[in-house]
Write a protein that holds these residues in place. Structure first.
Motif, PDB file in Angstrom:
ATOM      1  N   LEU A 173      35.353   3.033  27.680  1.00  0.00           N
ATOM      2  CA  LEU A 173      35.577   3.717  28.875  1.00  0.00           C
ATOM      3  C   LEU A 173      34.293   4.451  29.406  1.00  0.00           C
ATOM      4  N   ALA A 174      33.168   4.491  28.359  1.00  0.00           N
ATOM      5  CA  ALA A 174      32.009   5.068  28.838  1.00  0.00           C
ATOM      6  C   ALA A 174      31.229   4.197  29.654  1.00  0.00           C
ATOM      7  N   LEU A 175      31.323   2.710  29.669  1.00  0.00           N
ATOM      8  CA  LEU A 175      30.863   1.683  30.204  1.00  0.00           C
ATOM      9  C   LEU A 175      31.530   1.396  31.616  1.00  0.00           C
ATOM     10  N   LEU A 176      32.770   1.794  31.526  1.00  0.00           N
ATOM     11  CA  LEU A 176      33.477   1.606  32.882  1.00  0.00           C
ATOM     12  C   LEU A 176      33.155   2.785  33.867  1.00  0.00           C
ATOM     13  N   GLU A 177      32.954   3.964  33.405  1.00  0.00           N
ATOM     14  CA  GLU A 177      32.476   5.211  33.995  1.00  0.00           C
ATOM     15  C   GLU A 177      31.144   4.998  34.638  1.00  0.00           C
ATOM     16  N   LYS A 178      30.134   4.533  33.924  1.00  0.00           N
ATOM     17  CA  LYS A 178      28.695   4.209  34.339  1.00  0.00           C
ATOM     18  C   LYS A 178      28.813   3.052  35.499  1.00  0.00           C
ATOM     19  N   THR A 179      29.606   2.004  35.431  1.00  0.00           N
ATOM     20  CA  THR A 179      29.569   1.068  36.494  1.00  0.00           C
ATOM     21  C   THR A 179      30.328   1.549  37.561  1.00  0.00           C
ATOM     22  N   GLY A 180      31.227   2.380  37.532  1.00  0.00           N
ATOM     23  CA  GLY A 180      32.398   2.697  38.740  1.00  0.00           C
ATOM     24  C   GLY A 180      31.638   3.842  39.441  1.00  0.00           C
TER      25      GLY A 180
END
Length: 118
Positions: free
Chosen positions: A111-118
């Motif tokens: 989720l942290a990776l998805l938040e950073k890319t989005g």
């Protein structure tokens, strides 16, 4: 576009010069009627070319109009300042909430990776 602007102001300048030349005779401006001036013993008057009187009248009218409009819009400017302060406060609050939500999601790496890319 600059050429059109310069042409417009050039035409305005030529028209003002023509008005000045056509109305160059002197006129007497009196602050009060002759009978009233004779009664009080004062008669403030001034001799000016007619074009000066016309230009002063137009300038005074513009100045009064601009002042009137500025006073009329003061309520709108005050309301805009209040709204801008509220928007800034809400932006800060959203940033704080995003920071708190990001801190809570640090437990899950995906989720942290998805938040950073989005």
């Amino acid at each position: 576009m600059k050429t059109i602007r310069y042409a417009f102001w050039g035409i305005i300048l030529v028209l003002l010069v023509l008005v000045g030349l056509a109305n160059s005779s002197y006129v007497t401006l009196r602050a009060m009627p002759v009978a009233l001036g004779d009664l009080f013993g004062i008669s403030p008057d001034i001799d000016l070319p007619l074009y000066v009187v016309l230009f002063i009248g137009v300038g005074a009218g513009l100045l009064i109009g601009f002042l009137w409009e500025w006073l009329r819009e003061s309520r709108m400017r005050a309301e805009r300042r209040v709204k801008a302060r509220e928007v800034e406060r809400l932006k800060r609050e959203v940033d704080q909430l995003k920071g708190a939500a990001a801190g809570a999601k640090d437990d899950d790496d995906v989720l942290a990776l998805l938040e950073k890319t989005g």
